[in-house]
Design a protein around this motif. Structure first.
Motif, PDB file in Angstrom:
ATOM      1  N   VAL A 105       0.853  -1.191   0.000  1.00 57.76           N
ATOM      2  CA  VAL A 105       0.000   0.000   0.000  1.00 57.76           C
ATOM      3  C   VAL A 105       0.882   1.231   0.000  1.00 57.76           C
ATOM      4  CG1 VAL A 105      -1.657   1.361   1.331  1.00 57.76           C
ATOM      5  CG2 VAL A 105      -1.970  -1.101   1.119  1.00 57.76           C
ATOM      6  N   ALA A 106       0.613   2.137  -0.934  1.00 59.80           N
ATOM      7  CA  ALA A 106       1.284   3.440  -0.987  1.00 59.80           C
ATOM      8  C   ALA A 106       0.222   4.510  -0.798  1.00 59.80           C
ATOM      9  CB  ALA A 106       1.996   3.619  -2.320  1.00 59.80           C
ATOM     10  N   ASN A 107       0.424   5.380   0.195  1.00 56.58           N
ATOM     11  CA  ASN A 107      -0.587   6.389   0.528  1.00 56.58           C
ATOM     12  C   ASN A 107       0.022   7.776   0.517  1.00 56.58           C
ATOM     13  OD1 ASN A 107      -3.186   7.354   1.521  1.00 56.58           O
ATOM     14  ND2 ASN A 107      -2.094   7.762   3.424  1.00 56.58           N
ATOM     15  N   CYS A 108      -0.709   8.699  -0.140  1.00 53.69           N
ATOM     16  CA  CYS A 108      -0.313  10.094  -0.179  1.00 53.69           C
ATOM     17  C   CYS A 108      -1.570  10.926   0.066  1.00 53.69           C
ATOM     18  CB  CYS A 108       0.312  10.423  -1.539  1.00 53.69           C
ATOM     19  SG  CYS A 108       0.846  12.130  -1.720  1.00 53.69           S
ATOM     20  N   GLY A 109      -1.744  11.395   1.313  1.00 58.86           N
ATOM     21  CA  GLY A 109      -2.942  12.160   1.656  1.00 58.86           C
ATOM     22  C   GLY A 109      -3.747  11.511   2.765  1.00 58.86           C
ATOM     23  N   ASP A 110      -5.030  11.816   2.791  1.00 60.52           N
ATOM     24  CA  ASP A 110      -5.869  11.327   3.887  1.00 60.52           C
ATOM     25  C   ASP A 110      -6.903  10.305   3.449  1.00 60.52           C
ATOM     26  OD1 ASP A 110      -7.439  13.041   2.444  1.00 60.52           O
ATOM     27  OD2 ASP A 110      -8.002  14.331   4.117  1.00 60.52           O
ATOM     28  N   SER A 111      -6.751   9.714   2.248  1.00 57.06           N
ATOM     29  CA  SER A 111      -7.506   8.504   1.952  1.00 57.06           C
ATOM     30  C   SER A 111      -6.867   7.368   2.743  1.00 57.06           C
ATOM     31  CB  SER A 111      -7.507   8.222   0.451  1.00 57.06           C
ATOM     32  OG  SER A 111      -8.192   9.239  -0.260  1.00 57.06           O
ATOM     33  N   ARG A 112      -7.529   6.219   2.772  1.00 58.17           N
ATOM     34  CA  ARG A 112      -7.060   5.197   3.716  1.00 58.17           C
ATOM     35  C   ARG A 112      -7.285   3.790   3.181  1.00 58.17           C
ATOM     36  NH1 ARG A 112      -9.871   5.667   9.385  1.00 58.17           N
ATOM     37  NH2 ARG A 112      -9.148   7.836   9.041  1.00 58.17           N
ATOM     38  N   ALA A 113      -6.413   2.872   3.616  1.00 59.84           N
ATOM     39  CA  ALA A 113      -6.555   1.454   3.299  1.00 59.84           C
ATOM     40  C   ALA A 113      -6.501   0.658   4.584  1.00 59.84           C
ATOM     41  CB  ALA A 113      -5.445   0.988   2.345  1.00 59.84           C
ATOM     42  N   ILE A 114      -7.429  -0.302   4.730  1.00 62.47           N
ATOM     43  CA  ILE A 114      -7.422  -1.181   5.902  1.00 62.47           C
ATOM     44  C   ILE A 114      -7.547  -2.621   5.434  1.00 62.47           C
ATOM     45  CG2 ILE A 114      -8.445   0.586   7.377  1.00 62.47           C
ATOM     46  CD1 ILE A 114     -11.043  -1.096   7.326  1.00 62.47           C
ATOM     47  N   LEU A 115      -6.993  -3.518   6.228  1.00 58.26           N
ATOM     48  CA  LEU A 115      -7.091  -4.955   5.982  1.00 58.26           C
ATOM     49  C   LEU A 115      -7.983  -5.571   7.047  1.00 58.26           C
ATOM     50  CD1 LEU A 115      -6.133  -7.657   4.669  1.00 58.26           C
ATOM     51  CD2 LEU A 115      -4.197  -7.599   6.264  1.00 58.26           C
ATOM     52  N   CYS A 116      -8.971  -6.315   6.618  1.00 56.17           N
ATOM     53  CA  CYS A 116      -9.831  -7.046   7.554  1.00 56.17           C
ATOM     54  C   CYS A 116      -9.287  -8.461   7.685  1.00 56.17           C
ATOM     55  CB  CYS A 116     -11.275  -7.072   7.055  1.00 56.17           C
ATOM     56  SG  CYS A 116     -12.009  -5.440   6.843  1.00 56.17           S
TER      57      CYS A 116
ATOM     58  N   ILE B 195      -7.100  -3.889  10.433  1.00 53.18           N
ATOM     59  CA  ILE B 195      -5.679  -3.573  10.551  1.00 53.18           C
ATOM     60  C   ILE B 195      -5.381  -2.419   9.598  1.00 53.18           C
ATOM     61  CG2 ILE B 195      -3.322  -4.420  10.253  1.00 53.18           C
ATOM     62  CD1 ILE B 195      -4.352  -7.222  10.788  1.00 53.18           C
ATOM     63  N   PRO B 196      -5.007  -1.239  10.098  1.00 53.92           N
ATOM     64  CA  PRO B 196      -4.698  -0.113   9.205  1.00 53.92           C
ATOM     65  C   PRO B 196      -3.438  -0.397   8.384  1.00 53.92           C
ATOM     66  CG  PRO B 196      -4.911   0.602  11.500  1.00 53.92           C
ATOM     67  CD  PRO B 196      -4.881  -0.881  11.515  1.00 53.92           C
ATOM     68  N   LEU B 197      -3.528  -0.187   7.084  1.00 61.54           N
ATOM     69  CA  LEU B 197      -2.370  -0.339   6.205  1.00 61.54           C
ATOM     70  C   LEU B 197      -1.806   1.007   5.763  1.00 61.54           C
ATOM     71  CD1 LEU B 197      -3.462  -3.331   3.929  1.00 61.54           C
ATOM     72  CD2 LEU B 197      -2.278  -3.361   6.129  1.00 61.54           C
ATOM     73  N   SER B 198      -2.443   2.090   6.205  1.00 58.86           N
ATOM     74  CA  SER B 198      -1.939   3.432   5.907  1.00 58.86           C
ATOM     75  C   SER B 198      -2.237   4.342   7.083  1.00 58.86           C
ATOM     76  CB  SER B 198      -2.582   3.979   4.630  1.00 58.86           C
ATOM     77  OG  SER B 198      -3.973   4.177   4.812  1.00 58.86           O
ATOM     78  N   ASN B 199      -1.532   5.450   7.126  1.00 62.79           N
ATOM     79  CA  ASN B 199      -1.696   6.423   8.197  1.00 62.79           C
ATOM     80  C   ASN B 199      -2.045   7.767   7.566  1.00 62.79           C
ATOM     81  OD1 ASN B 199      -1.690   7.758  10.609  1.00 62.79           O
ATOM     82  ND2 ASN B 199       0.497   7.506  11.033  1.00 62.79           N
ATOM     83  N   ASP B 200      -3.190   8.323   7.923  1.00 62.24           N
ATOM     84  CA  ASP B 200      -3.626   9.590   7.333  1.00 62.24           C
ATOM     85  C   ASP B 200      -2.563  10.661   7.528  1.00 62.24           C
ATOM     86  OD1 ASP B 200      -5.882   8.106   6.988  1.00 62.24           O
ATOM     87  OD2 ASP B 200      -7.157   9.285   8.320  1.00 62.24           O
TER      88      ASP B 200
ATOM     89  N   VAL C 212       4.798   3.925   2.353  1.00 54.27           N
ATOM     90  CA  VAL C 212       4.581   2.583   1.811  1.00 54.27           C
ATOM     91  C   VAL C 212       4.615   1.559   2.934  1.00 54.27           C
ATOM     92  CG1 VAL C 212       5.390   0.853   0.161  1.00 54.27           C
ATOM     93  CG2 VAL C 212       5.629   3.285  -0.369  1.00 54.27           C
ATOM     94  N   THR C 213       3.640   0.691   2.951  1.00 54.26           N
ATOM     95  CA  THR C 213       3.619  -0.437   3.889  1.00 54.26           C
ATOM     96  C   THR C 213       3.557  -1.730   3.093  1.00 54.26           C
ATOM     97  OG1 THR C 213       1.196  -0.443   4.090  1.00 54.26           O
ATOM     98  CG2 THR C 213       2.438   0.913   5.648  1.00 54.26           C
TER      99      THR C 213
END
Length: 399
Positions: A232-243, A249-254, A306-307
């Motif tokens: 997971v690659a995050n840029c901004g305040d959208s979010r990805a989580i794993l169930c 389980i959060p895969l990104s940090n806002d 990136v996580t």
């Protein structure tokens, strides 16, 4: 005395009697032929058959020491609406190899209470195949939340997956995920800035702000799913989580301006965080990282976090969404709703939603679509003030 049957035979029919066309057709059907898939929508008993889609890609190394000719090479065959893929060998080869499966997914994207729709969603199953380390097929999922206008999010939807693919291919299969994602996001921003300065959009409302549309940007949360990992690659305040096993389980940090490390970075660069209806960079932008927003450089950067997460047999699903969902729905609630839909315990969700952008694809799944739709409806019911885009990927079957 023998009976004689007389009849008139036309002069043109002097040849011996021929077999009827039905007998000839029957004989041809009995001949041995090579195995062939026919895209027949229905069988004789009117039972629906799954359609077959054949990739043009050949899997030359799927079976060791295979010296078959072109017509006997192994092909990947996928049934539409089914997550499974199988590799079929030639008729003289009794080996059937199970291939990597393609994940099923569903997504929904609604304008909500905003005047304009500025979100974009990109889904590209099997967008890249990597043979090194048995990585197999890579599947791309992305959610982009635009601000100022929609064209940066749209540009990311069209191009970012291609840039990620190029970076991974240039590394010749070397899984340097952080560097590949960082280069991809930086290239995406350079393209956006260059495009803003050269393209004229007569109907684009962002021209009301600046002539070169410098005040336009987009978040980007991207997930690349492999058979073994979730990147997971995050840029901004959208979010990805794993169930996983029913837990979120959060895969990104806002990346918010008031996050301690982001606040320090902004201040060290000479910027300020001003509280105006929440923390904002220079009192304007409510996130500290984004693609675009050239007028806020160097305070707002496009470098993604990136996580890399190893997949397990307990993984249920992956959820990517814009902040229109996360502003009003917690990780645990989203995980519970999606899990309920994937287990078939939730009633089917009607897609009759105003300005609804729900959709699927070759591997779209009704349960995943219901989960994404239900989450968007929950966000609207809780009076989310933003666009809402949700992608749900089923991970219960190994991809």
């Amino acid at each position: 005395m023998a009976e004689v049957c007389c009849g008139v035979v036309p002069e043109t029919d002097s040849s011996p009697p021929r077999e009827s066309s039905s007998r000839v057709a029957r004989r041809k059907r009995m001949e041995l032929r090579k195995l062939k898939f026919v895209d027949d929508p229905e069988t004789e008993n009117r039972i629906k058959r799954p359609k077959l889609r054949i990739y043009s890609r050949f899997c030359d190394n799927a079976v060791e020491n295979s010296n078959t000719e072109d017509e006997d090479q192994l092909r990947v065959v996928t049934t539409e609406g089914s997550p499974s893929s199988i590799i079929l060998g030639p008729l003289n080869n009794t080996l059937l190899v199970q291939s990597v499966t393609c994940p099923t997914f569903g997504f929904a994207s609604v304008c909500g209470r905003r005047r304009d729709m500025e979100d974009a969603v990109a889904i590209h199953p099997s967008f890249l195949q990597m043979e090194q380390d048995n990585c197999g097929d890579l599947h791309y999922f992305g959610v982009y939340d635009g601000h100022g206008c929609s064209h940066v999010a749209t540009k990311c939807k069209e191009r970012l997956h291609e840039l990620v693919k190029e970076e991974l291919e240039n590394n010749e299969g070397n899984e340097e995920w952080e560097h590949a994602m960082d280069r991809s996001f930086n290239r995406m921003e350079k393209e956006v800035i260059a495009w803003n300065k050269t393209v004229t959009r007569a109907t684009c409302r962002c021209e009301m702000q600046t002539p070169e549309c410098d005040a336009v940007g987009s978040t980007a949360v991207v997930a690349v799913v492999t058979p073994n990992k979730i990147i997971v690659a995050n840029c901004g305040d959208s979010r990805a989580i794993l169930c996983r096993n029913g837990k979120a389980i959060p895969l990104s940090n806002d990346q918010k301006p008031d996050r301690p490390d982001e606040l320090n970075r902004i201040q060290e660069a000479g910027g300020r965080v001003i509280y105006w209806d929440g923390p904002r960079v220079s009192g304007v932008l409510a996130m500290s990282r984004a693609i675009g927003d050239n007028y806020l450089k160097p305070y707002v950067i496009c470098e993604p976090e990136v996580t890399i997460t190893d997949r397990t047999a307990e993984d249920d699903c992956l959820i990517l969404a814009s902040d229109g969902l996360w502003d009003v729905v917690s990780n645990d609630t989203a995980c519970g709703v999606a899990g309920m839909c994937l287990k078939g315990k939730a009633p089917p969700v009607s897609s009759s939603m105003p300005e609804n952008g729900a959709g699927g694809g070759v591997n779209s799944d009704q349960c995943c679509s219901d989960a994404s739709m239900l989450l968007t409806k929950l966000a609207l019911a809780r009076r989310s003030a933003d666009n809402v885009s949700v992608v749900v990927v089923d991970l219960s079957i190994n991809t």
